[in-house]
Design a protein around this motif. Structure first.
Motif, PDB file in Angstrom:
ATOM      1  N   LYS A  99       0.847  -1.200   0.000  1.00  0.00           N
ATOM      2  CA  LYS A  99       0.000   0.000   0.000  1.00  0.00           C
ATOM      3  C   LYS A  99       0.883   1.250   0.000  1.00  0.00           C
ATOM      4  N   TRP A 100       0.524   2.200  -0.870  1.00  0.00           N
ATOM      5  CA  TRP A 100       1.271   3.453  -0.922  1.00  0.00           C
ATOM      6  C   TRP A 100       0.967   4.282   0.325  1.00  0.00           C
ATOM      7  N   THR A 101       2.025   4.741   1.025  1.00  0.00           N
ATOM      8  CA  THR A 101       1.852   5.527   2.247  1.00  0.00           C
ATOM      9  C   THR A 101       2.173   6.998   2.014  1.00  0.00           C
ATOM     10  N   ASN A 102       3.390   7.307   1.635  1.00  0.00           N
ATOM     11  CA  ASN A 102       3.787   8.678   1.341  1.00  0.00           C
ATOM     12  C   ASN A 102       5.060   8.649   0.501  1.00  0.00           C
ATOM     13  N   TYR A 103       5.540   9.826   0.141  1.00  0.00           N
ATOM     14  CA  TYR A 103       6.703   9.904  -0.732  1.00  0.00           C
ATOM     15  C   TYR A 103       7.999   9.558  -0.027  1.00  0.00           C
ATOM     16  N   ILE A 104       7.968   9.506   1.290  1.00  0.00           N
ATOM     17  CA  ILE A 104       9.180   9.153   2.032  1.00  0.00           C
ATOM     18  C   ILE A 104       9.300   7.636   2.164  1.00  0.00           C
ATOM     19  N   LYS A 105       8.225   6.985   2.566  1.00  0.00           N
ATOM     20  CA  LYS A 105       8.260   5.539   2.800  1.00  0.00           C
ATOM     21  C   LYS A 105       7.841   4.727   1.589  1.00  0.00           C
ATOM     22  N   GLY A 106       7.108   5.361   0.651  1.00  0.00           N
ATOM     23  CA  GLY A 106       6.701   4.645  -0.543  1.00  0.00           C
ATOM     24  C   GLY A 106       5.677   3.568  -0.241  1.00  0.00           C
TER      25      GLY A 106
END
Length: 774
Positions: A21-28
């Protein structure tokens, strides 16, 4: 082609598996455990979280499913929730898409069926029940016939799909054997996989339709009988409710005719009885409809719902905890008046005094706080000369008496047969004493030495209490309350406070004692730290933080309460309080949770175990399996216009009301406090300075007499030009009027104990020995 096949998803099955699952641009993309069940797609960080913490849920009935590429797809419900998901392979993605589409179709059908059923409720009031039943029977049979024909059509389509699909696969298999380029071979394999999955999907659809038809035919007669039984039961319930309403109306008229009560008392009595029964019914409905919210505290414990067998057993067991609590809530008022021989009956009482419900609105005076506080950093609050602009028009003794705002919790605790259940009520009472402070940023008046305050609520709540300021430096106040309903409360609180520039910390020192007459259970605990934030800049707000241990010295039971400090980065609810009630062996029996400004709930522990280690802190958390939580205390709403009356509660509004017969040292007679309440703040400031100077003069004289009598008690007098209070090394060489020194055997503290005589002096009107402090 060599990947093992997953179970074929069918409607109604629970489909589980790992997705990214996509979380954010930092964790991907992060790996999450997804569960598809009953038209809902939920996800968790790990499989172990399924029992207590769901990270998110989306309803497929209103969701859109979009395929991006070979492994990625998106699920969205119109903007409120959007999940960007990625499978490990194209086959895995297609299995999820198939399961999601089937689940979505079923969820949409269920919604349509529910809307149809709700629309069919209107004709239920037709004159003839038999005609309605016959029409519904024919309608069901017609529906079954229609479904049968549709399934036959789908079966024919399935045969054609299977025939052509098999031919397609044979052709593609032959092509695969031909030596061609690598890219073309990959494409053929992809087409073969898609053809296989398409056939799986069609077979699953046909099988589900056939199962539904067979079940509908097998159970149609049973459904018709159940529907008829429900109709008959509803008619019987309507008749019973009509009879009960008539009986209630008759009893209410008879009660009003037989009991002569004052207008201020007759309505609340009737309302309380009606509301108690109604509340019981409403709570039962809420118990059926509410979902259990798991409470998680990484530093303490985790609660999860207990096994359903415990719920079934407790529901059939009349002596279970839920039955006991329900009985206590509904019959408290009747038992407290009828079963207690010392409690006077309502018709024999003189009319209860009608107490005020408003005070003058707070004036809007501006004052620069920093100009006063900048020279006071590091000093104790009691040694800072403060104008009344920062006060509220009650004294610290009256604020201490506000702890009895929810004394009915101790009344209920006095009736408990179990000491562990009683401890839950004591814990709720402890938390409730902080509920009045959430908006109260004003500072109470520092009591003068020898100042007293009485609170007589025998007719309303069955108790009366007395406070006395027994020391000025350090400031210490004694409080003693006794109730006709079987409990005694006493405390001696010394305040230690520090101003740190941005915030003010108030640390109450001393123990609180509560003794129940019937069981002789003796409880002790201490208060937590109160912090006032944004002293210089911003809006003032108050927080309570720390831990409380409530100990039953008779049985060894213990309740550990934790007041979580507010944190901007915390995901927990603000002002959170959690607690565990254990016996002397350390076994947990109850779990408490809630907030100190709103409500507290408690639930019975059926089983406990050590959970997995917390990876971030390396500590194990205890997992408690509990029954459904029940509310034990809820804050009473503030009166209308409270924001203009210092956010006083209903009880606080009456504390400074003038009463006849009180002692000359009572806080109600304090002139500066009275002037402030009336809005005359300049006069109040002048009167406050006069009283403080008078107290200093009396103290100097008392110490002069002590030195002349060769009393071994040194004192250092520090009378500065800015009228700061007098400072001494020892206490004030003052003997309290109504309290004696006492060495507490339970806590080992040297404290004061009420010696009696105050209420007798009030009855006789003999206040000759009271000092002139005002």
């Amino acid at each position: 082609m060599s990947e093992p096949k997953a179970p074929t998803p069918t409607p109604g099955d629970t489909y589980k598996g790992w997705l990214f699952k996509w979380t954010n641009y930092i964790k991907g993309y992060q790996r999450r455990w997804f569960v598809l069940s009953n038209g809902l797609l939920s996800y968790y960080r790990t499989q172990a979280e399924m029992g207590h913490t769901c990270r998110g849920t989306i309803n497929l009935a209103t969701a859109n499913i979009v395929v991006e590429d070979s492994c990625n797809f998106i699920i969205s419900n119109g903007g409120a929730q959007t999940y960007h998901l990625k499978a490990s392979s194209e086959v895995e993605r297609q299995r999820w898409i198939t399961a999601l589409e089937l689940a979505k179709a079923k969820a949409v059908r269920n919604q349509a069926d529910q809307s149809d059923d709700s629309g069919d409720e209107c004709p239920m009031s037709s004159p003839s029940a038999g005609q309605s039943g016959a029409s519904r029977n024919s309608e069901v049979q017609s529906t079954l016939r229609t479904l049968g024909s549709k399934v036959e059509d789908l079966s024919t389509c399935n045969d054609l799909i299977a025939k052509h699909g098999s031919a397609l696969q044979r052709s593609l298999s032959e092509l695969e054997g031909v030596k061609i380029g690598g890219d073309t071979g990959d494409k053929i394999r992809q087409v073969t996989e898609r053809a296989t999955l398409f056939r799986i999907t069609s077979n699953a659809m046909i099988n589900a339709c056939r199962d539904f038809l067979s079940l509908a035919q097998a159970h149609s007669k049973r459904w018709q009988k159940a529907l008829q039984a429900e109709r008959e039961q509803r008619v019987r319930l309507e008749e019973t409710l009509e009879q009960l309403a008539k009986q209630h109306n008759h009893l209410e008229r008879a009660f009003k005719g037989a009991t002569v009560l004052p207008p201020s008392q007759s309505h609340p009595a009737t309302d309380s009885k009606g509301s108690s029964s109604g509340k019981g019914d409403a709570s039962d409905e809420e118990d059926e409809n509410e979902f259990f919210d798991a409470m998680e505290d990484p530093q303490a414990f985790i609660t999860v719902p207990a096994d359903p067998k415990y719920h079934r057993r407790s529901g059939s067991n009349v002596s279970g905890i839920s039955s006991e609590i329900g009985m206590d809530d509904q019959s408290l008022d009747e038992q407290s008046l009828a079963s207690n021989p010392e409690s006077p009956q309502p018709q024999e009482l003189e009319p209860v005094k009608k107490r005020r419900i408003r005070i003058p609105d707070k004036p809007n005076y501006s004052l620069n706080l920093w100009s006063i506080m900048k020279n006071c950093i590091g000093k104790e609050l009691s040694k800072i000369p403060m104008p009344v602009n920062f006060n509220e028009p009650i004294s610290m003794l009256q604020r201490l008496s506000e702890d009895l705002e929810y004394s009915e919790l101790l009344d209920k605790g006095a009736k408990c047969q179990s000491s562990l259940e009683q401890l839950c009520y004591v814990a709720a009472f402890t938390v409730s004493s902080y509920s009045t402070t959430v908006h109260r940023t004003g500072k109470p008046f520092n009591p003068l030495l020898g100042e007293t305050f009485e609170l007589d609520r025998r007719y309303e709540s069955g108790y009366r209490s007395l406070c006395e300021q027994v020391s000025h430096h350090p400031p210490a106040a004694c409080h003693h309350a006794i109730s006709e309903r079987g409990w005694t409360l006493r405390q001696e609180i010394t305040l230690a406070s520090k101003f740190r520039g941005k915030y003010l910390s108030i640390m109450p020192l001393g123990s609180i004692h509560c003794v129940f007459e019937k069981s002789n259970n003796h409880y002790t605990w201490k208060k937590v730290t109160t912090t006032v934030h944004n002293i210089i800049v911003g809006k003032l707000w108050i927080d309570q933080s720390g831990e409380i241990d409530i100990v039953n010295h008779e049985t060894g039971d213990r309740c550990h309460l934790k007041f979580a400090p507010y944190s901007y980065f915390s995901r927990d609810v603000a002002r959170k309080v959690t607690g565990v009630v254990t016996d002397k062996e350390g076994k947990a029996h109850y779990v408490l949770s809630g907030t100190w400004d709103e409500k507290m709930e408690f639930s019975r522990v059926m089983q406990s175990s050590r959970g997995d280690e917390n990876g971030t802190e390396g500590r194990q958390k205890t997992v408690y399996q509990t029954l459904k939580a029940r509310e034990i205390w809820r804050k009473t709403p503030l009166p209308e216009g409270a924001e203009n009356m210092y956010y006083f509660s209903t009880l606080a509004l009456t504390l400074n009301e003038l009463e006849d017969g009180v002692a000359p040292t009572d806080s109600r007679r304090r002139p500066d406090q009275r002037l402030m309440e009336q809005g005359q703040w300049e006069e109040a400031n002048a009167e406050k300075q006069r009283l403080e100077e008078k107290q200093r003069s009396v103290r100097r004289e008392r110490e002069r007499e002590a030195r002349s009598a060769d009393v071994d008690e040194e004192a250092v007098i520090e009378d500065s030009i800015n009228d700061t209070p007098l400072k001494t090394v020892h206490q004030d060489n003052y003997s309290a009027q109504w309290f004696d020194h006492f060495d507490d055997p339970h806590t080992g503290e040297q404290t004061h104990l009420y010696k009696g005589g105050y209420w007798e002096a009030k009855d006789q009107g003999s206040w000759e020995n009271c000092p002139d402090i005002f």
